[in-house]
Design a protein around this motif. Sequence first.
Motif, short mmCIF file in Angstrom:
data_model
loop_
_atom_site.label_atom_id
_atom_site.label_comp_id
_atom_site.label_asym_id
_atom_site.label_seq_id
_atom_site.Cartn_x
_atom_site.Cartn_y
_atom_site.Cartn_z
N VAL A 132 0.84 -1.19 0.00
CA VAL A 132 0.00 0.00 0.00
C VAL A 132 0.88 1.25 0.00
N PRO A 133 0.36 2.39 -0.47
CA PRO A 133 1.15 3.62 -0.46
C PRO A 133 1.63 3.97 0.95
N THR A 134 2.77 4.61 1.03
CA THR A 134 3.37 4.93 2.33
C THR A 134 2.86 6.24 2.91
N ILE A 135 1.96 6.90 2.21
CA ILE A 135 1.37 8.14 2.72
C ILE A 135 -0.09 7.86 3.06
N PRO A 136 -0.53 8.13 4.30
CA PRO A 136 -1.93 7.89 4.65
C PRO A 136 -2.87 8.66 3.74
N GLY A 137 -4.01 8.05 3.41
CA GLY A 137 -4.98 8.71 2.55
C GLY A 137 -5.93 7.70 1.93
N THR A 138 -6.76 8.18 1.00
CA THR A 138 -7.74 7.34 0.31
C THR A 138 -7.27 7.09 -1.12
N TYR A 139 -7.28 5.83 -1.54
CA TYR A 139 -6.82 5.43 -2.86
C TYR A 139 -7.89 4.53 -3.50
N ASN A 140 -7.67 4.14 -4.76
CA ASN A 140 -8.63 3.25 -5.40
C ASN A 140 -7.96 2.36 -6.43
N VAL A 141 -8.60 1.21 -6.68
CA VAL A 141 -8.23 0.34 -7.80
C VAL A 141 -9.41 0.32 -8.75
N THR A 142 -9.13 0.25 -10.06
CA THR A 142 -10.17 0.33 -11.08
C THR A 142 -9.95 -0.76 -12.12
N VAL A 143 -11.04 -1.38 -12.55
CA VAL A 143 -10.98 -2.37 -13.63
C VAL A 143 -11.96 -1.96 -14.72
N THR A 144 -11.48 -1.94 -15.96
CA THR A 144 -12.32 -1.62 -17.12
C THR A 144 -12.23 -2.78 -18.11
N VAL A 145 -13.38 -3.27 -18.55
CA VAL A 145 -13.46 -4.34 -19.55
C VAL A 145 -14.21 -3.81 -20.76
N GLU A 146 -13.68 -4.07 -21.95
CA GLU A 146 -14.20 -3.47 -23.18
C GLU A 146 -15.69 -3.71 -23.39
N GLU A 147 -16.16 -4.92 -23.11
CA GLU A 147 -17.56 -5.26 -23.37
C GLU A 147 -18.51 -4.63 -22.34
N ILE A 148 -17.96 -4.10 -21.26
CA ILE A 148 -18.78 -3.53 -20.18
C ILE A 148 -18.54 -2.03 -20.14
N LYS A 149 -19.59 -1.25 -20.28
CA LYS A 149 -19.45 0.19 -20.46
C LYS A 149 -18.84 0.88 -19.24
N GLU A 150 -19.33 0.54 -18.04
CA GLU A 150 -18.91 1.25 -16.85
C GLU A 150 -17.77 0.52 -16.14
N PRO A 151 -16.67 1.21 -15.82
CA PRO A 151 -15.61 0.58 -15.03
C PRO A 151 -16.07 0.36 -13.59
N VAL A 152 -15.40 -0.54 -12.89
CA VAL A 152 -15.69 -0.79 -11.48
C VAL A 152 -14.54 -0.23 -10.65
N VAL A 153 -14.89 0.47 -9.57
CA VAL A 153 -13.89 1.13 -8.73
C VAL A 153 -14.06 0.66 -7.29
N HIS A 154 -12.94 0.37 -6.63
CA HIS A 154 -12.97 0.04 -5.20
C HIS A 154 -12.05 1.03 -4.47
N PHE A 155 -12.62 1.77 -3.51
CA PHE A 155 -11.84 2.72 -2.73
C PHE A 155 -11.35 2.06 -1.45
N PHE A 156 -10.13 2.42 -1.03
CA PHE A 156 -9.62 1.91 0.24
C PHE A 156 -8.79 3.00 0.92
N GLU A 157 -8.67 2.86 2.23
CA GLU A 157 -7.98 3.87 3.04
C GLU A 157 -6.70 3.29 3.61
#
Length: 279
Positions: free
Chosen positions: A107-132
């Motif tokens: 995880v990043p060494t600076i405290p804060g809120t981050y996210n991971v994102t997955v985008t698949v061509e056949e699916i219009k909207e990407p999915v995002v997961h936020f973590f602290e």
Amino acid sequence: MKTSIIAIILGGIIAGAVIFALIMPTQNHHYTLEIKGMKDQYYIGEEYFFFYTISGFGDICGSWVATFPDQNGTTMYRGEAVDCTEKVADKISYDSRKDGRGLGSLVPTIPGTYNVTVTVEEIKEPVVHFFEVILREEQVQSIEKDSVKITESLDIVPEKTDTLQKESGFALKVTGTQQVRGGTTHEINVLVTRDGSPVNNAQIRITIEDYGEDILREFKGRTDPNGRFVFSWEVPRFDDIKTLLAYIDATDDVSAKTILFKFSVYCLPGESGCKIDGN
């Protein structure tokens, strides 16, 4: 006669095809894309891992892209274009780990809120997961213990710095971040009022001490027409959590007031010279 028979047969085939198409239900492509393996909160020094799943009806043809932060907070990109020559629509139950698409990092060494994102061509909207990302509990407890020791040693009951003193007359408010990473810029904000109105040109003196050991910084200035003064400085680095004291004096040549503002400086596990254990 033969022509009539052929026409009847073809008509029957066409009619049958139409009836079959009408009575057989059609399935439209629909997908559910999910990110899995992630928690909502991590401590500095931990590692995270994630993958994605697709369920529904359709195909997994097309490209995919995942973005996620590395230990330095830099956004990383991973992706691939998938072969679409044998595209077949069917029920889907797909796990990206089957194709080695499991991703992660420290995880990043600076405290804060981050996210991971997955985008698949056949699916219009990407999915995002936020973590602290936060400091470990023992580090927070250490900061609190240091604050208690300082107060007991100096026999000082510091004035609240997050609330403007409501009494009439000369008043002083001091605010600022109370947990600061060494080597970064820190601001101390001062507001001077009299009977609720800002005091212009009030003299401000700030003295920052290393718990009675050394004076780290001294600065003088004056408030603006709004009664405000901002002190900005680069905090020195320490090899452990260090509590510093800032004495803020304000005077308008008629009245004077002093406030003690305490804040803690920390280093991050893995930094050069830092003794804090990240495990």
